[in-house]
Enzyme design. Sequence first.
Site, mmCIF file in Angstrom:
data_model
loop_
_atom_site.group_PDB
_atom_site.id
_atom_site.type_symbol
_atom_site.label_atom_id
_atom_site.label_comp_id
_atom_site.label_asym_id
_atom_site.label_seq_id
_atom_site.Cartn_x
_atom_site.Cartn_y
_atom_site.Cartn_z
ATOM 1 N N SER A 1 0.693 -1.129 0.166
ATOM 2 C CA SER A 1 0.076 0.073 -0.070
ATOM 3 C C SER A 1 0.823 1.265 0.190
ATOM 4 O O SER A 1 0.473 2.210 -0.664
ATOM 5 C CB SER A 1 -0.894 -0.006 1.175
ATOM 6 O OG SER A 1 -1.989 -0.832 1.017
ATOM 7 N N LYS B 1 -8.739 -5.852 10.927
ATOM 8 C CA LYS B 1 -10.104 -5.303 10.191
ATOM 9 C C LYS B 1 -11.197 -5.587 10.746
ATOM 10 O O LYS B 1 -12.141 -4.794 10.979
ATOM 11 C CB LYS B 1 -10.180 -6.242 8.805
ATOM 12 C CG LYS B 1 -9.163 -5.942 7.791
ATOM 13 C CD LYS B 1 -9.490 -6.418 6.294
ATOM 14 C CE LYS B 1 -8.331 -6.369 5.556
ATOM 15 N NZ LYS B 1 -8.685 -6.922 4.160
ATOM 16 N N ASP C 1 -12.754 -3.814 -0.197
ATOM 17 C CA ASP C 1 -12.230 -5.042 -0.958
ATOM 18 C C ASP C 1 -12.928 -5.498 -2.112
ATOM 19 O O ASP C 1 -12.720 -5.697 -3.304
ATOM 20 C CB ASP C 1 -12.282 -6.092 0.057
ATOM 21 C CG ASP C 1 -10.788 -6.041 1.104
ATOM 22 O OD1 ASP C 1 -9.840 -5.062 0.650
ATOM 23 O OD2 ASP C 1 -10.696 -6.420 2.021
ATOM 24 N N ASN D 1 -16.131 -24.782 -0.357
ATOM 25 C CA ASN D 1 -15.170 -24.646 0.859
ATOM 26 C C ASN D 1 -14.812 -25.992 1.390
ATOM 27 O O ASN D 1 -15.671 -27.056 1.273
ATOM 28 C CB ASN D 1 -15.559 -23.774 2.070
ATOM 29 C CG ASN D 1 -14.314 -23.182 2.613
ATOM 30 O OD1 ASN D 1 -13.439 -23.028 2.173
ATOM 31 N ND2 ASN D 1 -14.366 -23.389 3.795
ATOM 32 N N THR E 1 -14.102 -26.944 4.343
ATOM 33 C CA THR E 1 -14.774 -26.929 5.673
ATOM 34 C C THR E 1 -16.156 -26.262 5.226
ATOM 35 O O THR E 1 -16.564 -25.232 5.322
ATOM 36 C CB THR E 1 -14.137 -26.299 6.609
ATOM 37 O OG1 THR E 1 -12.692 -26.463 6.745
ATOM 38 C CG2 THR E 1 -14.514 -26.509 8.004
HETATM 39 P P1 ATR Z 1 -8.112 -15.479 4.058
HETATM 40 O O1 ATR Z 1 -8.649 -14.524 4.951
HETATM 41 O O2 ATR Z 1 -6.803 -15.461 3.362
HETATM 42 O O3 ATR Z 1 -9.502 -15.879 3.261
HETATM 43 P P2 ATR Z 1 -8.711 -17.668 5.864
HETATM 44 O O4 ATR Z 1 -9.791 -17.179 6.547
HETATM 45 O O5 ATR Z 1 -7.635 -18.673 6.573
HETATM 46 O O6 ATR Z 1 -7.785 -17.152 5.044
HETATM 47 O O7 ATR Z 1 -9.421 -18.727 4.470
HETATM 48 C C1 ATR Z 1 -8.447 -19.474 3.804
HETATM 49 C C2 ATR Z 1 -9.439 -20.215 2.815
HETATM 50 O O8 ATR Z 1 -8.617 -21.253 1.918
HETATM 51 C C3 ATR Z 1 -10.424 -21.165 3.512
HETATM 52 O O9 ATR Z 1 -11.541 -21.269 2.691
HETATM 53 C C4 ATR Z 1 -9.687 -22.413 3.524
HETATM 54 O O10 ATR Z 1 -10.784 -23.539 3.679
HETATM 55 P P3 ATR Z 1 -11.077 -24.052 5.041
HETATM 56 O O11 ATR Z 1 -12.037 -22.950 5.414
HETATM 57 O O12 ATR Z 1 -11.401 -25.586 4.951
HETATM 58 O O13 ATR Z 1 -9.783 -24.046 5.884
HETATM 59 C C5 ATR Z 1 -9.094 -22.604 2.130
HETATM 60 N N1 ATR Z 1 -7.858 -23.473 2.035
HETATM 61 C C6 ATR Z 1 -6.722 -23.338 2.576
HETATM 62 N N2 ATR Z 1 -5.773 -24.405 2.459
HETATM 63 C C7 ATR Z 1 -6.697 -25.167 1.600
HETATM 64 C C8 ATR Z 1 -6.480 -26.405 1.048
HETATM 65 N N3 ATR Z 1 -5.113 -26.986 1.300
HETATM 66 N N4 ATR Z 1 -7.514 -27.007 0.612
HETATM 67 C C9 ATR Z 1 -8.574 -26.533 0.368
HETATM 68 N N5 ATR Z 1 -8.978 -25.300 0.930
HETATM 69 C C10 ATR Z 1 -7.842 -24.751 1.355
#
Ligand code: ATR
Length: 285
Positions: free
Chosen positions: A24, A75, A111, A160, A162
Amino acid sequence: MDDSRETLSPQAFVSGFPVRHSRSPLIHGYWLKSLSLPGSYLTQEVAPADFAAFIQSLKSGASGFVGGNVTIPHKEIAFKLADEPDERSEELGASNTLWMEDGRLKATNTDGQGFTANLDERHPGWDKFDSAVILGAGGASRAVVQAVRDRGFQEIHLVNRTVSRAVELADRFGKTVYPHPMEALAEVTKGAGLFVNTTSLGMEGEEAPSIDFSGLRRDAVVTDIVYVPLKTPILAQAERQGFAIVDGLGMLLHQAAPGFEKWFGRRPLVDDTLRALIIADMEKH
Ligand code: ATR
């Protein structure tokens, strides 16, 4: 005396923890220089335990800042501490842009505007379809879901790993957003006109997933909000499979513009020189 100096030369900040990696200052520094405006934009690394005091000094005027950006992990708390968060940040529960106005701390989240403006610039017409797929339901996904919904997509498939996180996010945004587990990806991409990756998958140093985009409309666009590397493995795969792609760098550049206008009084332009400047910086690190 101090007051007139502030008026002549406003100071804004970016606060995060850590914040060294933030680009930034480069973006705002470029705009201040190219528009010949007085002012400065400074990095403020503030630990979570000190953030409330930092905001207090902004509100009281003691800090000398007219406002600033906040990034991870501040944030959500910035949103809570603001006197007047706007509707957009209310819905997200997070703010990335703060400014003082009439003695009150106002807050918004830019964003989603950055996401939309990037696609408007690089792939006009991206919003003409009904169905979109968004991969990921983390913090970064929220603003994208909001922006895609606000552009009128009628079916937003939120996929997602999860699934409970996807369900939670879908509930926040109303009935056009449908949560799914990863296994549903191939099915929900069928007929979609927009595919967005909001996960860290394929980010520098991360594993690259293999995604079959063949169900998308042939004129669909695939975009990624990750911009390091500029062409993420997900974008590279989509391109190889014949789809239009848009990288995520423009989202970073465009999300910065509304804050700049609030603090320094002029709407800046995202141009090729700025883009090249950031790409050159990315190549250095
Ligand atoms: P951000 O603020 O960058 O979005 P975050 O809140 O940690 O960071 O979210 C990361 C995202 O990437 C989530 O959707 C995560 O899936 P989960 O909610 O299941 O954790 C996804 N993600 C990260 N690594 C992953 C992987 N190896 N396979 C699938 N999804 C992944």
